[in-house]
Design a protein around this motif. Structure first.
Motif, PDB file in Angstrom:
ATOM      1  N   PRO A  77      17.245  22.573  67.149  1.00  0.00           N
ATOM      2  CA  PRO A  77      17.985  23.635  67.835  1.00  0.00           C
ATOM      3  C   PRO A  77      17.475  23.807  69.265  1.00  0.00           C
ATOM      4  CG  PRO A  77      17.251  24.372  65.682  1.00  0.00           C
ATOM      5  CD  PRO A  77      16.597  23.041  65.922  1.00  0.00           C
ATOM      6  N   ARG A  78      18.381  24.101  70.164  1.00  0.00           N
ATOM      7  CA  ARG A  78      17.993  24.357  71.557  1.00  0.00           C
ATOM      8  C   ARG A  78      18.692  25.618  72.035  1.00  0.00           C
ATOM      9  NH1 ARG A  78      22.244  23.659  74.897  1.00  0.00           N
ATOM     10  NH2 ARG A  78      23.882  22.196  74.288  1.00  0.00           N
ATOM     11  N   PRO A  79      18.163  26.242  73.102  1.00  0.00           N
ATOM     12  CA  PRO A  79      18.807  27.459  73.622  1.00  0.00           C
ATOM     13  C   PRO A  79      20.180  27.139  74.216  1.00  0.00           C
ATOM     14  CG  PRO A  79      16.633  27.114  74.617  1.00  0.00           C
ATOM     15  CD  PRO A  79      16.955  25.882  73.850  1.00  0.00           C
ATOM     16  N   PRO A  80      21.124  28.078  74.113  1.00  0.00           N
ATOM     17  CA  PRO A  80      22.407  27.897  74.779  1.00  0.00           C
ATOM     18  C   PRO A  80      22.242  28.035  76.288  1.00  0.00           C
ATOM     19  CG  PRO A  80      22.278  30.088  73.851  1.00  0.00           C
ATOM     20  CD  PRO A  80      21.043  29.363  73.397  1.00  0.00           C
ATOM     21  N   VAL A  81      23.061  27.330  77.046  1.00  0.00           N
ATOM     22  CA  VAL A  81      23.061  27.460  78.497  1.00  0.00           C
ATOM     23  C   VAL A  81      24.335  28.211  78.887  1.00  0.00           C
ATOM     24  CG1 VAL A  81      23.053  26.233  80.701  1.00  0.00           C
ATOM     25  CG2 VAL A  81      21.775  25.312  78.746  1.00  0.00           C
ATOM     26  N   VAL A  82      24.132  29.381  79.462  1.00  0.00           N
ATOM     27  CA  VAL A  82      25.237  30.283  79.775  1.00  0.00           C
ATOM     28  C   VAL A  82      25.408  30.347  81.288  1.00  0.00           C
ATOM     29  CG1 VAL A  82      26.070  32.657  79.572  1.00  0.00           C
ATOM     30  CG2 VAL A  82      24.680  31.656  77.739  1.00  0.00           C
ATOM     31  N   THR A  83      26.584  30.015  81.781  1.00  0.00           N
ATOM     32  CA  THR A  83      26.833  30.085  83.219  1.00  0.00           C
ATOM     33  C   THR A  83      27.608  31.358  83.533  1.00  0.00           C
ATOM     34  OG1 THR A  83      26.900  27.691  83.332  1.00  0.00           O
ATOM     35  CG2 THR A  83      27.821  28.864  85.190  1.00  0.00           C
ATOM     36  N   VAL A  84      27.122  32.094  84.524  1.00  0.00           N
ATOM     37  CA  VAL A  84      27.760  33.345  84.932  1.00  0.00           C
ATOM     38  C   VAL A  84      28.593  33.082  86.179  1.00  0.00           C
ATOM     39  CG1 VAL A  84      27.360  35.741  85.618  1.00  0.00           C
ATOM     40  CG2 VAL A  84      25.852  34.658  83.959  1.00  0.00           C
ATOM     41  N   MET A  85      29.900  33.311  86.051  1.00  0.00           N
ATOM     42  CA  MET A  85      30.817  32.983  87.143  1.00  0.00           C
ATOM     43  C   MET A  85      31.715  34.176  87.434  1.00  0.00           C
ATOM     44  SD  MET A  85      32.144  29.194  86.116  1.00  0.00           S
ATOM     45  CE  MET A  85      32.697  29.634  84.496  1.00  0.00           C
ATOM     46  N   GLY A  86      32.387  34.140  88.563  1.00  0.00           N
ATOM     47  CA  GLY A  86      33.334  35.196  88.860  1.00  0.00           C
ATOM     48  C   GLY A  86      33.537  35.361  90.353  1.00  0.00           C
ATOM     49  N   HIS A  87      34.392  36.309  90.704  1.00  0.00           N
ATOM     50  CA  HIS A  87      34.744  36.550  92.097  1.00  0.00           C
ATOM     51  C   HIS A  87      33.533  37.086  92.878  1.00  0.00           C
ATOM     52  CE1 HIS A  87      37.842  36.836  95.134  1.00  0.00           C
ATOM     53  NE2 HIS A  87      37.336  37.998  95.516  1.00  0.00           N
ATOM     54  N   VAL A  88      33.520  36.822  94.167  1.00  0.00           N
ATOM     55  CA  VAL A  88      32.472  37.300  95.066  1.00  0.00           C
ATOM     56  C   VAL A  88      32.260  38.809  94.884  1.00  0.00           C
ATOM     57  CG1 VAL A  88      31.921  37.708  97.505  1.00  0.00           C
ATOM     58  CG2 VAL A  88      32.893  35.521  96.801  1.00  0.00           C
ATOM     59  N   ASP A  89      30.996  39.205  94.794  1.00  0.00           N
ATOM     60  CA  ASP A  89      30.615  40.631  94.739  1.00  0.00           C
ATOM     61  C   ASP A  89      31.027  41.364  93.463  1.00  0.00           C
ATOM     62  OD1 ASP A  89      29.261  40.646  97.053  1.00  0.00           O
ATOM     63  OD2 ASP A  89      30.782  41.670  98.254  1.00  0.00           O
ATOM     64  N   HIS A  90      31.463  40.643  92.458  1.00  0.00           N
ATOM     65  CA  HIS A  90      31.813  41.339  91.219  1.00  0.00           C
ATOM     66  C   HIS A  90      30.583  41.658  90.369  1.00  0.00           C
ATOM     67  CE1 HIS A  90      36.472  40.880  90.960  1.00  0.00           C
ATOM     68  NE2 HIS A  90      36.051  41.398  92.097  1.00  0.00           N
ATOM     69  N   GLY A  91      29.420  41.156  90.819  1.00  0.00           N
ATOM     70  CA  GLY A  91      28.170  41.604  90.202  1.00  0.00           C
ATOM     71  C   GLY A  91      27.466  40.591  89.319  1.00  0.00           C
TER      72      GLY A  91
END
Ligand code: GTP
Ligand code: MG
Length: 369
Positions: A77-91
């Motif tokens: 088992p390995r850790p999941p890789v989560v990418t955080v994406m979205g519009h500029v300045d949405h936090g």
């Protein structure tokens, strides 16, 4: 034939070698008899000589990573890789910062967090790797290189702003990568927040909330107050468990360059995501056109590591130059071998660029003729 020298190409085309060299010179390339030509260059050359060729045998790219299939009993088992994406300045970055603050381990390490765009958090004993996308070009670069780094995409949408162009682009990226999407509706502390509107806007784009009978998880959060963060993490962990992510830790390490820069004091610095095998201090390494040896390795807290297994992001010192985000890296037998592969790759890229240039020039001549 693919990878032929000037001499061999001349023979195959039934022209003299000096003629080939002269033609190459006209096309802007100073070549020697024993120089190998790329497939594209051979085609352009034949074209310019009024001959037709079909290059056989795909050029063998020695610098390409060997395809390996691990036996299932080698997988762990390995850790999941989560990418955080979205519009500029949405936090996106604020959300990651807030998530890190919920993590006891990160808090105990105290203050000095290095800025690297990848972090790990422990949720109920499960490690989760997060990748921030600083300005979304970086992610496009990763994707353009065919890098498949992410397992889950968290799309951040500000509840006071709603779905924006880069929200839609992020969704396209996630869909193209074939990864599941979780929507984090952020800034719900704001007075003018309208999380239901975000749901409606995304439902119109075929991301229908689970609570509306669809299959996309929406979680209302605030990076500012911390509201909803636990639920977001739980949703991520649940989704990751369904995917049963595994990798072989007992192999020479390989993975992807997430970020890189030239540090005035420390030289080239690269953030690497290990995807297979275990990366160790002292390992000879090649990434794209850059080679080196792992001289120092730190985690996202700036703590020194001796080794890093699959799913772990690390900051590495020891490359001769700065590798590019999106480049694949791998550990090889020796530093000498790493240098050879890096040089070969650089040569290959140069030839491809040259062939493109020659092609442009030829088509320009056609127009002028
Ligand atoms: P880029 O990396 O430039 O695309 O931006 P980002 O998505 O990483 O946004 P960032 O985290 O930099 O936040 C942008 C602004 O929104 C900052 O001023 C934050 O303080 C603010 N912000 C982020 N999350 C929240 C939130 O939950 N509530 C409120 N009120 N403000 C927030
Ligand atoms: Mg940011």
């Amino acid at each position: 034939r693919s990878g032929s020298t000037v001499k061999e190409v001349a023979e195959a085309l039934g022209v003299s070698a000096p003629e080939v060299i002269k033609k190459l010179m006209e096309l802007g390339e100073l070549a020697t008899l024993t120089q190998t030509l790329s497939d594209e260059a051979i085609e352009v050359l034949a074209d310019a000589l009024g001959k037709r060729v079909e290059v056989i045998g795909a050029a063998e790219d020695e610098t390409a990573e060997p395809e390996v299939e691990d036996d299932s009993e080698q997988l762990e088992p390995r850790p999941p890789v989560v990418t955080v994406m979205g519009h500029v300045d949405h936090g996106k970055t604020s959300l990651l910062d807030a998530i890190r603050k919920t993590d006891v381990a990160a808090r105990e390490a105290g203050g000095i967090t290095q800025h690297i765009g990848a972090y790990q958090v422990t949720v109920d004993g499960h490690r989760v790797t997060f990748i921030d996308t600083p300005g979304h070009e970086a992610f496009t670069a990763l994707r353009a290189r065919g890098a498949q780094v992410t397992d889950i995409a968290v799309i951040v949408v500000a509840a006071d702003d709603g779905v924006m162009p880069q929200t839609l682009e992020a969704i396209d990226h996630a869909r193209a990568a074939g990864v599941p999407i979780i929507v984090a509706v952020n800034k719900i502390d704001r007075e003018n927040a309208d999380p239901q509107r975000v749901r409606a806007e995304l439902a119109a784009k075929n991301l229908t909330p689970v609570e509306w009978g669809g299959d996309t998880e929406f979680v209302d959060v605030s990076a500012k107050t911390g509201q909803g963060l636990d639920q977001l993490l739980e949703t991520i962990v649940t989704l990751a468990e369904l995917s049963e992510l595994r990798a072989n830790p007992n192999a020479p390490a390989s993975g992807t360059v997430i970020e890189s820069r030239l540090d005035t004091g420390r030289g080239p610095v690269a953030t690497l995501l290990v995807q297979r095998g275990t990366l160790r201090l002292g390992d000879p390494i090649v990434a794209g056109t850059q080679a080196g040896r792992v001289r120092a390795m730190t985690d996202y807290r700036g703590e020194r590591l001796k080794e890093a297994g699959p799913g772990t992001p690390v900051e590495v010192l020891g490359f001769d130059g700065v590798p590019e985000a999106g480049d694949r890296f791998r550990v090889v037998e020796s530093e000498r071998e790493a240098r050879r592969l890096a040089q070969e790759r650089a040569q290959r890229l140069k030839q491809e660029a040259l062939a493109r240039q020659m092609r442009r020039r030829v088509s320009l001549e056609d127009v002028l003729a």
